[in-house]
Design an enzyme around this catalytic site. Structure first.
Site, PDB file in Angstrom:
ATOM      1  N   GLU A  23      57.297   2.371  87.917  1.00  0.00           N
ATOM      2  CA  GLU A  23      56.742   2.440  86.659  1.00  0.00           C
ATOM      3  C   GLU A  23      56.930   1.221  86.187  1.00  0.00           C
ATOM      4  O   GLU A  23      57.952   0.664  85.840  1.00  0.00           O
ATOM      5  CB  GLU A  23      57.673   3.674  86.080  1.00  0.00           C
TER       6      GLU A  23
ATOM      7  N   ASP B 289      62.834   6.352  73.675  1.00  0.00           N
ATOM      8  CA  ASP B 289      63.737   5.234  74.278  1.00  0.00           C
ATOM      9  C   ASP B 289      64.995   5.053  73.555  1.00  0.00           C
ATOM     10  O   ASP B 289      64.899   4.833  72.274  1.00  0.00           O
ATOM     11  CB  ASP B 289      63.216   3.973  74.535  1.00  0.00           C
TER      12      ASP B 289
END
Lengths: 401, 264
Positions: free
Chosen positions: B45, B56
């Site tokens: 990824e 995040d």
């Protein structure tokens, strides 16, 4: 068309192409539950009875609609009325939304409330309502905002809230919202997120609008009682846009009433140091909704600047983007130095110290009034008072206190 | 069968690694990704950094800001992916937020992904309710749009995402943001099994996985494991990160292979 505007957003939270729900999967079930709980509350007369009763006894509503006679004479044109949200408990319109959502959080059985704040007005309002309702309150605030609005940090702490500094990004409202969303993702099962403006994923923009609409509903009754007609213009400052939507929305079908939203032009649109999303941004997705956003060519959200922490935000509520697109409202921007001018003007002509946010609307209203004739009526939403801004103003005017 | 789904054929347990493009530099990304592939990763990824990464945690936030400061843009990420896809065989997937993609233009971005050898997209702030336009475009370009499920997802949502997700389904292990954690939630198996009963796609679990023990536990019930923040931490703390990352990936690979042998 007329009834349609009243029915927006649609069930996905869209005002035509603006709004929606661009949020992590973890939050979607929570947003669904919130939407359901809000819709139930909305249709429960006892919920509104409690909201109205506390608005009256606790927040001090209705706030006056005040004819600013000396300001009007100074400008020499249209009559200027001020909707005095600065008089509401905690000093700004933010208490309306905090009260509504606080009651909803309690109804949903959530004891832990998180909120974000820019100028600190929403943080103070959230901390106040949580103290009143016996809920735990955590407020996320950018470090830069904590510095420039230190008085409000102290107020929140006094009210029993925990203030968590946010040091990422520009250390202002945008980053405080990021951090509050991250906290909500982490503790979504037992936490209520009390978002302070008409931004964020559905149902926040419509829910916050509904709670703030009390401003416009009162204004309509008051202006009809005083002048026996509707105003020609309603002017309000726009950061996320909750005080503006609150006063605009009840007039949405009164087509003769023109809406003007005033954004922060900061040091000037051309310098890039501003927060005028509708005037200078383009459509994007920030904090869960599609709306006008200040972003660079690569889709990165830009850092903003405004003398007022409450307008220092690169996005804007999706309903405002919709109003701009269909031409229902006009959006303009006012620079920091003009804001300081209007701040002093209102102090000296009316004995009212406005919040720097609200002084944006005052500047534009004063400028506009002078070009109109005496029969015309302008209502300005004086969304908050300026006690919190003394440090900034002293520095900006280089006065010794 | 897409390039991504072919990874899972014959019960192979997939090891998926995440890195932020341009952290600490584009040159490093061009070196690390082939190294991840040769050390045993099945999919990489590539994170396109975004200024406001609200799914995040601190580790990836920091890497993203660092990369942005160094001038990383979606275009530069596409160029990097193109260069990488000529060197390695394993599928590359972009992970980013919706605004950079929307700003680039959905059509233009997907077209550029396809011609750069990218196989799929993961966009954590794009739930299926908002994804129909991008679904159509990605399918036309032969890209897999991978949706996420979370422990809070209801049965109705699992059904919806099982219907829409292509390539695999990304199961978020915890209610929370990305970031290495000491322990995984005790009810992880319950969550994975809830999804397994409904979805036919391979299921890969990510968020919080940082040890081979955790990876072993995950692939006993799922088809793959996604490791991100731990790799970024290794890059951050170790000047000689290539060998540390290599050892870490080999350890994970071994754990996955042993687990699948036990199953047989």
């Amino acid at each position: 068309m007329i009834t349609r505007d009243n029915q927006l957003p649609d069930s996905y939270g869209y005002f035509e192409q603006f709004g929606g729900r661009f949020a992590p999967e973890t939050l979607i079930p929570a947003l669904d539950k919130l939407n359901k709980a809000y819709n139930e509350a909305k249709n429960t007369p006892s919920f509104w009875a409690e909201f109205n009763s506390l608005s009256h006894d606790y927040s001090g509503r209705p706030t006056p609609l005040y004819f600013a006679q000396r300001l009007t004479e100074h400008c020499g044109g249209a009559q200027i009325f001020l909707k005095r949200e600065d008089i509401a408990h905690t000093g700004a319109h933010k208490i309306n939304n905090a009260l509504g959502q606080g009651l909803l959080a309690k109804k949903m059985g959530k004891r832990r409330v998180i909120a974000e704040t820019g100028a600190g007005q929403h943080g103070v309002a959230a901390a106040t309502i949580c103290a009143k309702l016996g809920l735990n309150c955590i407020v996320y605030m950018g470090e830069e905002d904590m510095r420039r609005q230190s008085l409000n940090v102290f107020r929140m702490k006094l009210l029993g809230a925990e203030v968590r500094p946010v040091s990422s990004g520009s250390k202002t409202l945008k980053d405080a919202i990021n951090e509050a969303i991250r906290e909500w993702v982490t503790n979504v099962r037992d936490t209520y997120y009390l978002l302070g403006s008409v931004v964020g994923p559905h149902p926040y923009p419509v829910m916050v609008r509904d709670f703030q609409s009390i401003i416009g509903k009162e204004t309509k009754e008051q202006i009809l009682a005083k002048c026996h007609r509707l105003p020609d213009y309603i002017i309000a400052c726009v950061g996320g846009g909750s005080n503006a939507i609150g006063i605009f929305h009840p007039f949405i079908n009164d087509r003769s009433v023109e809406f003007i939203g005033v954004e922060a032009a900061g040091r000037g649109i051309k310098t890039g140091k501003h927060a005028a999303s509708l005037v200078a941004g383009r459509v994007g997705v920030l904090h869960g909704a599609k709306s006008y956003v200040l972003q660079n060519y690569a889709g990165q959200i830009m850092e903003t600047h405004s003398i007022s922490a409450g307008l220092d935000y690169p996005g804007v509520g999706p309903e405002h983007s919709y109003y701009q697109t269909i031409g229902r409202a006009t959006y303009v921007a006012v620079e920091d130095k003009e804001v300081l001018e209007a701040f002093q003007l209102l102090c000296q002509t009316e004995g009212i110290i406005p919040a720097l946010e609200s002084a944006h609307a005052i500047f534009y209203a004063a400028k506009m009034a002078s070009t109109l004739d005496r029969e015309q009526i302008i209502v300005v939403n004086l969304s908050g008072r300026g006690d919190k801004d003394m440090d900034i103003v002293v520095k900006a005017l280089e006065m010794n206190p | 069968m897409s390039h991504i789904t072919s990874v899972f054929s014959q019960g192979h347990k997939a090891l998926i690694a995440y890195i932020t493009v341009g952290y600490p530099s584009i040159e490093d990304t061009l070196k690390v990704v082939p190294f991840l592939a040769s050390s045993g990763c099945d999919i990489v990824e590539l994170g396109i950094p975004f200024s406001d990464p609200l799914a995040d945690g601190a580790t990836i936030q920091k890497a993203s800001f660092y990369a942005l400061e160094n001038g990383v843009t979606p275009q530069l990420c596409l160029n990097t992916a193109k260069e990488l896809s000529q060197k390695i065989e394993i599928p590359l997937v972009f992970m980013t937020y919706f605004n950079p993609v929307f700003s680039y233009g959905l059509q233009e971005f997907c077209g550029a992904c396809a011609s750069s050898g990218v196989s799929g997209l993961i966009i954590p702030d794009l739930p299926p309710e908002e994804g129909s336009e991008l679904e159509t475009i990605t399918q036309r370009q032969g890209l897999d749009l991978i949706y996420l499920l979370a422990p809070t997802s209801t049965k109705e949502r699992i059904e919806l995402i099982a219907q829409k997700s292509r390539g695999f389904i990304y199961l978020v292990s915890v209610t929370g943001v990305t970031g290495a954690r000491d322990r995984l939630p005790t009810d992880l198996e319950v969550f994975v099994n809830r999804v397994k009963q409904i979805a036919k796609q391979p299921l890969c679990v990510g968020f919080g996985i940082s040890t081979s023990e955790q990876a072993r536990r995950v692939v006993r019930i799922a088809d793959g494991v996604i490791v991100g923040s731990r790799i970024i931490q290794l890059i951050e703390t170790d000047d000689n990160f290539m060998s540390t990352i290599g050892n870490f990936i080999k350890e994970l690979r071994q754990a996955l292979d042993e687990t699948s042998r036990e199953e047989r």
